[in-house]
Design a protein around this motif. Structure first.
Motif, PDB file in Angstrom:
ATOM      1  N   ARG A 303      24.501 -17.848  -5.350  1.00  0.00           N
ATOM      2  CA  ARG A 303      25.565 -18.770  -4.811  1.00  0.00           C
ATOM      3  C   ARG A 303      27.034 -18.224  -5.266  1.00  0.00           C
ATOM      4  O   ARG A 303      27.928 -18.463  -4.454  1.00  0.00           O
ATOM      5  CB  ARG A 303      25.235 -20.060  -5.505  1.00  0.00           C
ATOM      6  CG  ARG A 303      24.315 -20.855  -4.926  1.00  0.00           C
ATOM      7  CD  ARG A 303      24.125 -22.051  -5.670  1.00  0.00           C
ATOM      8  NE  ARG A 303      22.771 -23.061  -5.426  1.00  0.00           N
ATOM      9  CZ  ARG A 303      22.858 -24.100  -4.434  1.00  0.00           C
ATOM     10  NH1 ARG A 303      24.040 -24.242  -4.012  1.00  0.00           N
ATOM     11  NH2 ARG A 303      21.829 -24.757  -4.152  1.00  0.00           N
ATOM     12  N   ARG A 304      27.008 -17.859  -6.470  1.00  0.00           N
ATOM     13  CA  ARG A 304      28.443 -17.241  -6.898  1.00  0.00           C
ATOM     14  C   ARG A 304      28.932 -16.019  -5.895  1.00  0.00           C
ATOM     15  O   ARG A 304      30.075 -15.872  -5.509  1.00  0.00           O
ATOM     16  CB  ARG A 304      28.212 -16.653  -8.283  1.00  0.00           C
ATOM     17  CG  ARG A 304      28.049 -17.907  -9.136  1.00  0.00           C
ATOM     18  CD  ARG A 304      28.521 -17.261 -10.510  1.00  0.00           C
ATOM     19  NE  ARG A 304      28.211 -18.345 -11.627  1.00  0.00           N
ATOM     20  CZ  ARG A 304      27.131 -18.178 -12.411  1.00  0.00           C
ATOM     21  NH1 ARG A 304      26.424 -16.945 -12.522  1.00  0.00           N
ATOM     22  NH2 ARG A 304      26.889 -19.327 -13.337  1.00  0.00           N
ATOM     23  N   ILE A 305      27.871 -15.441  -5.398  1.00  0.00           N
ATOM     24  CA  ILE A 305      28.283 -14.191  -4.395  1.00  0.00           C
ATOM     25  C   ILE A 305      28.712 -14.481  -3.327  1.00  0.00           C
ATOM     26  O   ILE A 305      29.870 -14.331  -2.629  1.00  0.00           O
ATOM     27  CB  ILE A 305      27.003 -13.109  -4.374  1.00  0.00           C
ATOM     28  CG1 ILE A 305      27.116 -12.480  -5.602  1.00  0.00           C
ATOM     29  CG2 ILE A 305      27.497 -12.303  -3.368  1.00  0.00           C
ATOM     30  CD1 ILE A 305      25.949 -11.640  -5.701  1.00  0.00           C
ATOM     31  N   ALA A 306      28.152 -15.492  -2.825  1.00  0.00           N
ATOM     32  CA  ALA A 306      28.544 -16.114  -1.434  1.00  0.00           C
ATOM     33  C   ALA A 306      29.890 -17.035  -1.675  1.00  0.00           C
ATOM     34  O   ALA A 306      30.847 -16.802  -0.756  1.00  0.00           O
ATOM     35  CB  ALA A 306      27.547 -17.477  -0.929  1.00  0.00           C
ATOM     36  N   THR A 313      24.574 -16.782   1.224  1.00  0.00           N
ATOM     37  CA  THR A 313      23.195 -17.141   0.693  1.00  0.00           C
ATOM     38  C   THR A 313      22.458 -18.194   1.724  1.00  0.00           C
ATOM     39  O   THR A 313      22.975 -19.461   1.965  1.00  0.00           O
ATOM     40  CB  THR A 313      23.474 -17.449  -0.746  1.00  0.00           C
ATOM     41  OG1 THR A 313      24.105 -16.439  -1.283  1.00  0.00           O
ATOM     42  CG2 THR A 313      22.104 -18.011  -1.496  1.00  0.00           C
ATOM     43  N   LEU A 314      21.197 -17.867   1.653  1.00  0.00           N
ATOM     44  CA  LEU A 314      20.517 -18.883   2.356  1.00  0.00           C
ATOM     45  C   LEU A 314      19.287 -19.306   1.373  1.00  0.00           C
ATOM     46  O   LEU A 314      18.405 -18.637   0.848  1.00  0.00           O
ATOM     47  CB  LEU A 314      19.769 -18.452   3.513  1.00  0.00           C
ATOM     48  CG  LEU A 314      20.480 -18.090   4.729  1.00  0.00           C
ATOM     49  CD1 LEU A 314      19.509 -17.291   5.594  1.00  0.00           C
ATOM     50  CD2 LEU A 314      21.370 -19.486   5.236  1.00  0.00           C
ATOM     51  N   LEU A 315      19.294 -20.597   1.134  1.00  0.00           N
ATOM     52  CA  LEU A 315      18.517 -21.099  -0.149  1.00  0.00           C
ATOM     53  C   LEU A 315      17.276 -21.507   0.683  1.00  0.00           C
ATOM     54  O   LEU A 315      17.173 -21.608   1.745  1.00  0.00           O
ATOM     55  CB  LEU A 315      18.946 -22.721  -0.706  1.00  0.00           C
ATOM     56  CG  LEU A 315      20.472 -22.167  -1.578  1.00  0.00           C
ATOM     57  CD1 LEU A 315      21.108 -23.512  -2.144  1.00  0.00           C
ATOM     58  CD2 LEU A 315      20.158 -21.181  -2.730  1.00  0.00           C
ATOM     59  N   GLU A 322      16.397 -18.072  12.985  1.00  0.00           N
ATOM     60  CA  GLU A 322      17.632 -18.157  13.560  1.00  0.00           C
ATOM     61  C   GLU A 322      18.847 -18.313  12.697  1.00  0.00           C
ATOM     62  O   GLU A 322      19.890 -17.663  12.865  1.00  0.00           O
ATOM     63  CB  GLU A 322      17.659 -19.626  14.412  1.00  0.00           C
ATOM     64  CG  GLU A 322      16.631 -19.669  15.473  1.00  0.00           C
ATOM     65  CD  GLU A 322      15.111 -19.827  14.878  1.00  0.00           C
ATOM     66  OE1 GLU A 322      14.163 -19.729  15.908  1.00  0.00           O
ATOM     67  OE2 GLU A 322      14.877 -20.180  13.650  1.00  0.00           O
ATOM     68  N   ALA A 323      18.494 -18.907  11.334  1.00  0.00           N
ATOM     69  CA  ALA A 323      19.656 -19.062  10.466  1.00  0.00           C
ATOM     70  C   ALA A 323      20.007 -17.627  10.082  1.00  0.00           C
ATOM     71  O   ALA A 323      21.096 -17.400   9.633  1.00  0.00           O
ATOM     72  CB  ALA A 323      19.337 -19.755   9.372  1.00  0.00           C
ATOM     73  N   ILE A 324      18.966 -16.700   9.761  1.00  0.00           N
ATOM     74  CA  ILE A 324      19.161 -15.312   9.443  1.00  0.00           C
ATOM     75  C   ILE A 324      19.889 -14.546  10.364  1.00  0.00           C
ATOM     76  O   ILE A 324      20.741 -13.815   9.959  1.00  0.00           O
ATOM     77  CB  ILE A 324      17.861 -14.500   9.078  1.00  0.00           C
ATOM     78  CG1 ILE A 324      16.861 -15.458   7.700  1.00  0.00           C
ATOM     79  CG2 ILE A 324      17.878 -13.097   8.879  1.00  0.00           C
ATOM     80  CD1 ILE A 324      15.629 -14.859   7.455  1.00  0.00           C
TER      81      ILE A 324
END
Length: 365
Positions: A303-306, A313-315, A322-324
């Motif tokens: 999350r910090r990198i995003a 970041t995808l949790l 599709e999200a990727i």
């Protein structure tokens, strides 16, 4: 082992005697780095993940906080199993200083028994505050010998997390530059020279295994098959044993062990499980990343990198094909991600080198 090797090598190159200890299956990795190695235990890591001290099966919790405590417990079980052999070794080859990784809990136990300083070196950017209490609880019998309710704080904490990604309330620390270290192999031209198409590297880390407890294998296979359909040059970085199981699905893709320190700077994008070495190697190379954390303890640094803007970041639950695809398109098309990734790379390059930190260790010893 990869995270600790640069400091160990710097200490050896400064003229000190250095021995690195790890589970028996890590022995060849340690010695391939030119370091003397000794096995802490013959049992594989998966033994401590899947069973308690009595040998009864353990299930990995799904709740994030409980998963962090579970991580502390299984690392602590590995420490307890390793302690007798390490005490025998250290009483014959008496160290003046013990350096352990983030969750190498046998290191502070050895320091207590031997009366020498203990240094904790971070493996990555993971905040282990929610993990250590699980280790304290598991090591109750070992700590009772010293009348302690918990493991003592290290005499020195070495952090390799770039300053911009450290939490504001992070523990006092000695900063150290992250230097990529990974098992090598003879270089081929494609490893250091990119082609005409955009290059994407997909990995699930160096310890991914085709085992029932390891969900990273299915993650890697599914992700690689999706990306292979795109008009890009795809590299799938995986241990050779796992790669053999992937090649049938990916006949036209480079699959296998790659020297990530060499290949990462040639990439336009890294997609991975948010493991510490993969993440920091990407940041060091100044390459944008799509992080899909596999494990709750990896979510906070991802999350910090995003939030910094060096990746997306995808949790859990968000990582649909599709999200990727949408995230990768954004990372490749918006220059801001590359700019922010290069800013972190520049920040890393300004941190003290391991050789400089060896001087601090000498003073502590």
């Amino acid at each position: 082992m990869f995270a600790l090797a640069p400091l160990a090598t710097a200490a050896r190159n400064a003229g000190h005697q250095v021995v690195m200890a790890g589970t028996a299956d890590m022995g060849p990795v340690i010695t391939s780095a030119g370091l003397a190695g000794i096995a802490t235990t013959e049992l594989p890591i998966r033994h401590f993940i899947t069973a308690d001290r009595n040998g009864d099966p353990e299930a990995i919790p799904t709740d994030g906080a409980e998963q962090a405590l579970f991580t502390g417990r299984w690392f602590a079980r590995m420490a307890a199993s390793s302690l007798p052999r390490m005490l025998e070794f250290c009483r014959g080859w008496r160290p003046d200083l013990i350096v352990g990784g983030t969750m190498c809990y046998v290191a502070p136990l050895l320091a207590l028994h031997l009366g020498v300083p203990h240094v904790r070196q971070a493996w990555d950017a993971v905040d282990a505050g929610g993990i250590h209490p699980g280790a304290d609880a598991e090591l109750g019998p070992e700590l009772a010998e010293f009348g302690l309710p918990k493991l003592p704080d290290p005499d020195l904490f070495i952090d390799i997390c770039p300053p911009s990604l450290r939490p504001a309330d992070g523990a006092p620390h000695q900063p150290m530059r992250y230097v990529p270290a990974n098992s090598q192999r003879p270089l081929e031209r494609w490893m250091y020279e990119r082609g005409a198409r955009r290059r994407i590297l997909v990995t699930s880390g160096s310890r991914v295994a085709k085992e029932s407890y390891d969900k990273n294998f299915d993650f890697l296979r599914g992700l690689a098959k999706d990306v292979a359909r795109w008009d890009v040059e795809l590299i799938v970085a995986a241990p050779d044993g796992v790669a053999d199981s992937l090649r049938a699905d990916l006949p036209d893709v480079r699959v296998g062990w790659v020297p990530l320190d060499v290949v990462a700077p040639t990439c336009d994008l890294l997609i991975h499980h948010a493991g510490g070495v993969s993440t920091l190697t990407g940041l060091n190379a100044g390459v944008p990343q799509l992080l899909i954390p596999k494990g709750s303890v990896l979510e906070i640094p991802a999350r910090r990198i995003a939030a910094y803007g060096a990746g997306v970041t995808l949790l859990p639950g968000e990582e649909s094909p599709e999200a990727i695809a949408d995230a990768c398109r954004e990372l490749l098309e918006k220059d801001e991600y590359s700019r922010r990734a290069r800013a972190i790379s520049s920040e890393i390059s300004g941190m003290p080198l391991p050789a400089a930190v060896v001087t601090v260790l000498e003073q502590l010893a």
